[in-house]
Design an enzyme around this catalytic site. Structure first.
Site, PDB file in Angstrom:
ATOM      1  N   CYS A  69       0.769  -1.264  -0.026  1.00  0.00           N
ATOM      2  CA  CYS A  69       0.036   0.254  -0.035  1.00  0.00           C
ATOM      3  C   CYS A  69       0.914   1.197  -0.107  1.00  0.00           C
ATOM      4  O   CYS A  69       1.870   1.500   1.081  1.00  0.00           O
ATOM      5  CB  CYS A  69      -1.025  -0.054   1.328  1.00  0.00           C
ATOM      6  N   CYS A 201       0.061   3.886  -6.873  1.00  0.00           N
ATOM      7  CA  CYS A 201      -1.004   3.471  -5.727  1.00  0.00           C
ATOM      8  C   CYS A 201      -1.150   1.749  -6.514  1.00  0.00           C
ATOM      9  O   CYS A 201      -1.296   1.624  -7.781  1.00  0.00           O
ATOM     10  CB  CYS A 201      -2.234   3.984  -6.065  1.00  0.00           C
TER      11      CYS A 201
END
Length: 281
Positions: A69, A201
């Site tokens: 993440c 991302c």
């Protein structure tokens, strides 16, 4: 076992690359879907949630965890490596997806904080598309600047993308949103050329084709899953103490959210059925 942590579904794109690269390794995936998304949260909140995720994965027997993440890696990784991990879990380690991307852009190892005197990085401009929290952290321009000062980094937050991707929005809804963020980044350049972009991302590889369509021709698009898999292989070569025994492959999937709902949606990210188990938050 090797743990993989994400705030939701996005880390499954990284997990898929890790499994494809070494199908005999055992992995445990944890998605903190109950608290997702992380991108709009404050730094202390992200740090707390990331620590909680590490504790869950260590309890599952993971000696090494990859934070898949970007928001958690950008905000929490260095802090937890330096101040929490040595006292709470000596002998275990945590890596992050931001590191392989910075190494690929700068061609300088992560452990080197300042550019070597003989390293001459090619002057170029790199765009970063990421969550608001990752942009606010300044991790990409800071870490790239340490190792390759000649590389100009321009960032663009994409706050609407993760929620749209998580709920399975069609290309017809996603394409204009992506095009808008690309246009906003290009506007920051005032006509200067753009050499490469970072999809910062782990959700964004699922819409990489939309970024490629919206960007000017010839702009290189860098995605993290393949780079992270290669980096993990290299890390395990240097640190065989974290290498799982061969022949123990398999994946277990955990979520802090609704296991049936997450299982239904997550297969699109991983490419195979993902039978999630509920983990109490």
């Amino acid at each position: 076992m090797i743990g993989v942590f994400d705030s939701g579904h996005g880390g499954l794109t990284v997990l898929r690359a890790l499994v494809d690269a070494a199908p005999d390794r055992p992995f445990v995936y944890l998605g903190d879907h109950a608290a997702a998304p992380y991108g709009s949260r404050g730094e202390d909140d992200i740090y707390r949630l990331t620590i909680r995720g590490m504790e869950h994965l260590f309890a599952q027997g993971c000696g090494l965890v990859v934070i898949a993440c970007n928001t958690a890696a950008a905000v929490a990784l260095r802090r937890l490596q330096q101040t929490w991990l040595p006292g709470a879990y000596p002998g275990r380690n945590v890596l992050g997806v931001l590191v392989p991307m910075v190494e690929a852009i700068t061609r300088v190892p992560w452990m080197i904080d300042t550019v070597p005197p003989d390293h001459l990085a090619e002057p170029r401009t790199v765009g970063v598309f990421a969550t608001q929290a990752t942009v606010n952290s300044g991790s990409f321009p800071r870490e790239i600047g340490k190792r390759a000062p000649s590389v100009r980094v321009v960032q663009q937050a994409c706050p609407d993308l993760v929620p749209l991707i998580e709920r399975g929005a069609p290309d017809g809804d996603l394409a204009p949103v992506v095009a808008g963020y690309v246009a906003a980044l290009l506007a920051q350049l005032n006509g200067q050329p753009l050499d490469a972009v970072v999809l910062g991302c782990t959700h964004y590889p699922l819409v990489a084709r939309l970024f490629e369509r919206a960007l000017p021709p010839g702009v290189e698009v860098l995605c993290q899953p393949t780079l992270t898999a290669r980096s993990l292989d290299q890390y395990l070569e240097r640190h065989p103490e974290y290498r799982p025994a061969p022949g123990e492959g398999g994946v277990r999937f955990f979520t802090t959210g609704s296991a049936p709902l997450v299982s239904e949606l997550a297969g699109r990210f991983f490419g195979h059925p993902t039978p999630f188990e509920r983990l109490s938050p």
